[in-house]
Design an enzyme around this catalytic site. Structure first.
Site, short mmCIF file in Angstrom:
data_model
loop_
_atom_site.label_atom_id
_atom_site.label_comp_id
_atom_site.label_asym_id
_atom_site.label_seq_id
_atom_site.Cartn_x
_atom_site.Cartn_y
_atom_site.Cartn_z
N GLU A 36 21.39 -53.34 43.90
CA GLU A 36 20.80 -54.79 43.90
C GLU A 36 19.34 -54.88 44.69
OE1 GLU A 36 22.49 -59.39 43.90
OE2 GLU A 36 23.55 -57.74 45.20
N ASP A 153 28.45 -50.85 44.86
CA ASP A 153 29.03 -51.92 45.19
C ASP A 153 29.87 -51.95 43.87
OD1 ASP A 153 29.96 -54.43 45.12
OD2 ASP A 153 27.85 -55.29 45.22
N HIS A 253 25.82 -57.46 52.76
CA HIS A 253 26.44 -56.04 52.81
C HIS A 253 26.22 -55.09 53.98
CE1 HIS A 253 28.20 -56.13 48.47
NE2 HIS A 253 27.24 -56.97 48.24
#
Length: 263
Positions: A36, A153, A253
């Site tokens: 991301e 992820d 995260h």
């Protein structure tokens, strides 16, 4: 040791503003997998592209400010491969593979379905394609002995111990029965290994790697374990230590780092 770290940065620019570059210097990982990154190639600064001691490789989403994965490597790879052969999902920047003799490390960012039915349907479509792709990697492992570590992820919490409020999330994306069954098959009949759980089979709160920005989830440790090292059995057996770093926050995260014994 071979030290591999994975982190969903939720925007690489924001993570660097929060001190990620300094942390990387002290972390001394050999390979860092990013997800991301939310940036286009032309917007990467020199520091983002090549932090101290690393060479960066990236797979950007076509859509600006969306998805994207990266790898920071201390040692040059023999080959870098982008995507998994799916025009739909390769356009979203979800898979990046680096090869060395006998070893491949992959940064993977699986879709979330939390924004609604359309994205959940797309997530299931991705999982079907991804499963076939993973079967190909496992065949390569069995035919050649090449070991794989897939970091990233996965946007799925596998078991009840992998999230704080499991009862309240039984009907929510990321903990749906179909998603969890897919993970069970991955670690069962397909032969992949959840490396963190190999080392820490019963850990709960310390295992969480993501926290919602709502309701003081971070402060109360109402988290999810959705970031994984998923590996072929040989290198999974070489895993020595696994840590989730929570002293600083670069993202919603936390970095997950695993040390593997070098053969």
């Amino acid at each position: 040791m071979l030290r591999i770290t994975t982190l969903n940065v939720n925007g690489i620019r924001a993570a660097f503003r929060k001190g990620l570059a300094d942390w990387l210097k002290n972390q001394n990982s050999d390979i860092v997998c990013l997800q991301e990154i939310k940036i286009q190639d032309t917007d990467l600064t020199d520091e983002m592209r090549h932090p101290d001691g690393y060479t960066g490789h990236f797979h950007h989403a076509e859509k600006k400010g969306y998805s994207g994965v990266g790898l920071y490597l201390r040692q040059p790879a023999d080959a870098i491969t982008i995507g998994m052969g799916s025009p739909e999902f390769d356009a979203e920047g979800r898979i990046l593979r680096a090869d060395w003799p006998g070893l491949s490390v992959i940064s993977a960012y699986l879709p979330s379905g939390s924004s609604g039915d359309e994205r959940q349907t797309a997530k299931y479509r991705f999982l079907d394609l991804y499963e076939t792709w993973l079967e190909g990697l496992m065949r390569e492992h069995r035919d050649t002995g090449r070991e794989f570590v897939i970091c990233g992820d996965w946007n799925i919490a596998h078991h009840e111990i992998d999230l704080k409020n499991w009862k309240g999330n039984l009907k929510n994306s990321g903990f749906l029965p179909e998603e969890r069954a897919w993970m069970t098959a991955l670690f069962g009949q397909h032969g992949w290994v959840d490396v963190y759980r190999r080392l820490h089979p019963d850990t709960t709160g310390e295992a969480y790697t993501w926290w919602s920005n709502r309701g003081q989830a971070w402060a109360k440790n109402v988290g999810w374990r959705i970031d994984y090292h998923v590996a072929t059995p040989g290198i999974a057996a070489q895993a020595q230590t696994a840590t989730v770093y929570k002293d600083e926050r670069f993202s919603d995260h936390a970095p997950l780092t695993i040390d593997y014994a070098r053969n």
